[in-house]
Write a protein that holds these residues in place. Structure first.
Motif, PDB file in Angstrom:
ATOM      1  N   PRO A 192      17.535  16.109  11.546  1.00 41.58           N
ATOM      2  CA  PRO A 192      17.689  15.050  12.559  1.00 41.58           C
ATOM      3  C   PRO A 192      18.805  14.062  12.229  1.00 41.58           C
ATOM      4  CG  PRO A 192      15.375  15.362  12.002  1.00 41.58           C
ATOM      5  CD  PRO A 192      16.157  16.146  11.005  1.00 41.58           C
ATOM      6  N   LEU A 195      22.086  15.708  13.110  1.00 41.27           N
ATOM      7  CA  LEU A 195      22.233  15.800  14.558  1.00 41.27           C
ATOM      8  C   LEU A 195      22.631  14.452  15.141  1.00 41.27           C
ATOM      9  CD1 LEU A 195      21.514  17.949  16.956  1.00 41.27           C
ATOM     10  CD2 LEU A 195      19.645  16.366  17.359  1.00 41.27           C
ATOM     11  N   GLY A 196      21.936  13.394  14.726  1.00 42.73           N
ATOM     12  CA  GLY A 196      22.256  12.066  15.238  1.00 42.73           C
ATOM     13  C   GLY A 196      23.659  11.623  14.869  1.00 42.73           C
ATOM     14  N   CYS A 216      18.047  23.831  17.593  1.00 45.10           N
ATOM     15  CA  CYS A 216      18.418  22.456  17.242  1.00 45.10           C
ATOM     16  C   CYS A 216      17.167  21.579  17.293  1.00 45.10           C
ATOM     17  CB  CYS A 216      19.453  21.903  18.216  1.00 45.10           C
ATOM     18  SG  CYS A 216      21.144  22.441  17.910  1.00 45.10           S
ATOM     19  N   CYS A 217      17.126  20.577  16.434  1.00 46.24           N
ATOM     20  CA  CYS A 217      16.009  19.634  16.485  1.00 46.24           C
ATOM     21  C   CYS A 217      16.165  18.729  17.706  1.00 46.24           C
ATOM     22  CB  CYS A 217      15.937  18.808  15.196  1.00 46.24           C
ATOM     23  SG  CYS A 217      17.381  17.770  14.895  1.00 46.24           S
ATOM     24  N   PRO A 219      16.913  15.641  19.963  1.00 46.86           N
ATOM     25  CA  PRO A 219      17.804  14.484  19.795  1.00 46.86           C
ATOM     26  C   PRO A 219      17.091  13.148  19.862  1.00 46.86           C
ATOM     27  CG  PRO A 219      18.030  15.411  22.000  1.00 46.86           C
ATOM     28  CD  PRO A 219      17.156  16.351  21.225  1.00 46.86           C
ATOM     29  N   ALA A 224      16.747  11.116  14.293  1.00 47.28           N
ATOM     30  CA  ALA A 224      17.964  11.430  15.034  1.00 47.28           C
ATOM     31  C   ALA A 224      18.439  10.226  15.836  1.00 47.28           C
ATOM     32  CB  ALA A 224      17.720  12.619  15.959  1.00 47.28           C
ATOM     33  N   SER A 232      22.939   8.630  21.524  1.00 44.82           N
ATOM     34  CA  SER A 232      22.162   9.627  22.257  1.00 44.82           C
ATOM     35  C   SER A 232      21.575   9.063  23.543  1.00 44.82           C
ATOM     36  CB  SER A 232      21.031  10.172  21.375  1.00 44.82           C
ATOM     37  OG  SER A 232      20.240   9.117  20.854  1.00 44.82           O
TER      38      SER A 232
END
Length: 333
Positions: A192, A195-196, A216-217, A219, A224, A232
């Protein structure tokens, strides 16, 4: 070098609320339409007390068995529940204040630790503020201590987030992108925090959006969201399959490239090195750039569909490494 224009302004966040059916008796949110007031608190544990900011009645939640608390915990733990409710949880004052700077009305309600005063930045918030006990705050936030967790917010999931798995028609992307020039595609990013950070980078470089391939985990996972620092909630994000991505690429005639280390490239496929010449050749191209997962790298579908590109690294000079090592060792001694 590859960055050419800013993303379109995000669409306004939806005012429709879809809270679960077991939250039967709504707690009216002041200044918001009744359609957004879908939160229930048991009357025994949400008690009006002394007046709060803006002349609102101060409400308290003291029991971890309160339906509102259970709702918040499910929002924190379950990506499927978040998407079904179109709500997400912000844990901590920092991410809440970041959201307040650009979309205060997206917040449904705030939970503040009892005894904590609402910060000045929240003075214009017209929804309900619920004051909760330390036990409730720990339960909702998942933290062992409330020392650094004084606030939690429940807010609408952005309208510019699309989960294509929940759409059966082909119009799910209509209106989301306006001839995008740069889309970041993430292929199986599972951490996470990573991704973030990638979403935040795409927003900082003014890319048009992010496409999340399977594995993908989420968002809107708590970590994240914290790593994205509000990005996001501003940048268009799409979660879909390779079929959906191909439809997007075809519709906007986008070129597909993927970051891939030269040392591990498939010998049957050429890998280009990023250079000024390559960047210049892409200035007028609409581009999807795919980045692979931390452990497994790019998926087989990505390797087959994309041109591969790597960032060349200068050879590490062994003598320089030895000199730096000696300096570090001297400082330690």
């Amino acid at each position: 070098m590859l960055l050419v224009r800013a993303p379109p302004s995000p669409a306004p966040l939806s005012a429709a609320a879809n809270f679960p059916a077991d939250l039967e008796r709504p707690l009216r949110l002041r200044g918001l339409s009744s359609s957004r007031a879908g939160v229930t608190t048991a009357t025994a544990t949400a008690k009006p007390a002394a007046s709060s900011l803006g002349g609102q009645k101060r409400k308290q939640v003291t029991s971890v068995a309160n339906p509102l608390v259970k709702h918040c915990v499910k929002l924190r733990l379950s990506a499927a529940y978040r998407r079904s409710c179109r709500r997400l949880l912000l844990v901590g004052l920092a991410p809440i204040l970041e959201v307040c700077s650009f979309e205060l009305e997206a917040i449904d309600y705030l939970l503040l630790l009892d005894g904590v005063e609402a910060p000045e930045a929240l003075r214009e918030f017209s929804g309900d503020i619920l004051y909760v006990s330390a036990a409730v705050m720990k339960k909702v936030s998942g933290m062992q201590s409330v020392d650094s967790t004084e606030a939690v917010a429940v807010m609408h999931m952005p309208n510019h987030f699309r989960d294509l798995g929940s759409h059966q028609d082909g119009d799910a992307l209509d209106g989301l992108f306006s001839y995008p020039k740069r889309i970041l595609v993430l292929d199986g990013i599972q951490d996470p925090g990573n991704l973030g950070t990638l979403i935040r980078s795409a927003c900082a470089f003014k890319w048009d959006g992010v496409f999340l391939l399977p594995a993908c985990c989420d968002p809107f996972n708590e970590k994240a969201i914290r790593a994205a620092r509000g990005a996001s909630l501003q940048l268009p994000i799409v979660s879909g399959t390779w079929h959906d991505l191909h439809a997007l690429v075809t519709k906007y005639r986008m070129k597909m490239m993927a970051g891939h280390p030269e040392s591990s490239s498939d010998a049957s496929k050429e890998t280009y090195s990023l250079s000024n010449e390559l960047a210049d050749s892409l200035l007028n191209e609409s581009l999807c750039l795919v980045l692979g997962s931390e452990g497994n790298g790019l998926s087989a579908e990505t390797l087959q569909a994309c041109e591969l590109v790597n960032i060349p690294m200068e050879a590490w000079n062994c003598t320089t490494h030895q000199v730096l090592s000696r300096r570090v060792n001297r400082k330690r001694t």
